[in-house]
Scaffold this motif. Sequence first.
Motif, PDB file in Angstrom:
ATOM      1  N   ILE A  14       1.805  -5.133 -27.083  1.00 54.25           N
ATOM      2  CA  ILE A  14       0.540  -5.589 -27.653  1.00 54.25           C
ATOM      3  C   ILE A  14      -0.516  -5.645 -26.551  1.00 54.25           C
ATOM      4  N   GLY A  15      -1.701  -5.156 -26.878  1.00 46.20           N
ATOM      5  CA  GLY A  15      -2.803  -5.155 -25.922  1.00 46.20           C
ATOM      6  C   GLY A  15      -2.943  -3.862 -25.145  1.00 46.20           C
ATOM      7  N   THR A  16      -1.942  -2.987 -25.205  1.00 50.56           N
ATOM      8  CA  THR A  16      -2.068  -1.680 -24.559  1.00 50.56           C
ATOM      9  C   THR A  16      -2.527  -0.663 -25.593  1.00 50.56           C
TER      10      THR A  16
ATOM     11  N   CYS B 167      -5.681   4.243 -29.750  1.00 53.80           N
ATOM     12  CA  CYS B 167      -5.450   3.162 -30.691  1.00 53.80           C
ATOM     13  C   CYS B 167      -4.841   1.948 -29.994  1.00 53.80           C
ATOM     14  N   PRO B 168      -5.571   0.828 -29.917  1.00 50.18           N
ATOM     15  CA  PRO B 168      -5.038  -0.379 -29.290  1.00 50.18           C
ATOM     16  C   PRO B 168      -3.967  -1.039 -30.161  1.00 50.18           C
ATOM     17  N   ILE B 169      -2.799  -1.288 -29.587  1.00 49.30           N
ATOM     18  CA  ILE B 169      -1.689  -1.880 -30.328  1.00 49.30           C
ATOM     19  C   ILE B 169      -1.963  -3.363 -30.560  1.00 49.30           C
ATOM     20  N   THR B 170      -1.886  -3.771 -31.845  1.00 50.52           N
ATOM     21  CA  THR B 170      -2.155  -5.160 -32.202  1.00 50.52           C
ATOM     22  C   THR B 170      -0.898  -5.913 -32.622  1.00 50.52           C
ATOM     23  N   THR B 171       0.092  -5.209 -33.184  1.00 49.16           N
ATOM     24  CA  THR B 171       1.365  -5.846 -33.537  1.00 49.16           C
ATOM     25  C   THR B 171       2.506  -4.863 -33.316  1.00 49.16           C
ATOM     26  N   VAL B 172       3.677  -5.421 -33.055  1.00 49.92           N
ATOM     27  CA  VAL B 172       4.889  -4.631 -32.913  1.00 49.92           C
ATOM     28  C   VAL B 172       5.947  -5.270 -33.801  1.00 49.92           C
TER      29      VAL B 172
ATOM     30  N   THR C 226       8.104  -0.471 -35.169  1.00 49.10           N
ATOM     31  CA  THR C 226       6.829  -0.095 -35.765  1.00 49.10           C
ATOM     32  C   THR C 226       5.695  -0.628 -34.910  1.00 49.10           C
ATOM     33  N   TYR C 227       4.766   0.254 -34.542  1.00 47.55           N
ATOM     34  CA  TYR C 227       3.573  -0.130 -33.776  1.00 47.55           C
ATOM     35  C   TYR C 227       2.373  -0.045 -34.702  1.00 47.55           C
ATOM     36  N   ASN C 228       1.648  -1.126 -34.838  1.00 45.65           N
ATOM     37  CA  ASN C 228       0.418  -1.139 -35.628  1.00 45.65           C
ATOM     38  C   ASN C 228      -0.765  -1.303 -34.687  1.00 45.65           C
ATOM     39  N   CYS C 229      -1.800  -0.552 -34.946  1.00 45.42           N
ATOM     40  CA  CYS C 229      -2.996  -0.707 -34.128  1.00 45.42           C
ATOM     41  C   CYS C 229      -4.230  -0.756 -35.009  1.00 45.42           C
ATOM     42  N   THR C 230      -5.229  -1.446 -34.526  1.00 42.01           N
ATOM     43  CA  THR C 230      -6.469  -1.632 -35.257  1.00 42.01           C
ATOM     44  C   THR C 230      -7.624  -1.304 -34.338  1.00 42.01           C
ATOM     45  N   GLY C 231      -8.583  -0.558 -34.870  1.00 41.49           N
ATOM     46  CA  GLY C 231      -9.702  -0.118 -34.049  1.00 41.49           C
ATOM     47  C   GLY C 231      -9.331   1.154 -33.314  1.00 41.49           C
ATOM     48  N   GLY C 232     -10.080   1.521 -32.325  1.00 44.17           N
ATOM     49  CA  GLY C 232      -9.805   2.748 -31.597  1.00 44.17           C
ATOM     50  C   GLY C 232     -10.568   3.923 -32.180  1.00 44.17           C
TER      51      GLY C 232
ATOM     52  N   GLY D 131      -9.237   2.557 -38.546  1.00 46.71           N
ATOM     53  CA  GLY D 131      -9.070   1.198 -39.011  1.00 46.71           C
ATOM     54  C   GLY D 131      -7.673   0.684 -38.720  1.00 46.71           C
ATOM     55  N   ARG D 132      -6.669   1.492 -39.076  1.00 43.78           N
ATOM     56  CA  ARG D 132      -5.286   1.061 -38.854  1.00 43.78           C
ATOM     57  C   ARG D 132      -4.403   2.298 -38.773  1.00 43.78           C
TER      58      ARG D 132
END
Length: 67
Positions: free
Chosen positions: A3-5, A25-30, A38-44, A62-63
């Motif tokens: 998270i955060g990378t 894509c910045p990772i927000t949850t793992v 599963t890697y989820n990212c938001t923004g980017g 968005g995701r």
Amino acid sequence: MTIGTDFVLTGATVANPAGAISIDCPITTVGNGTYLVTYNCTGGSFSYQSSDLTTTVSATSGRLRRT
């Protein structure tokens, strides 16, 4: 990845239609499953440019979900 990378893919070749794609894509949850992570990212950002220069796509993502 943590998270955060950022997951970054730059100038990867696309076969059809021929061109190049880039994703940042910045990772927000793992999340962890039985057989996958599963890697989820938001923004980017996301961009695609065709080799013949007839198609360009640029967007703020968005995701994105990567399993």
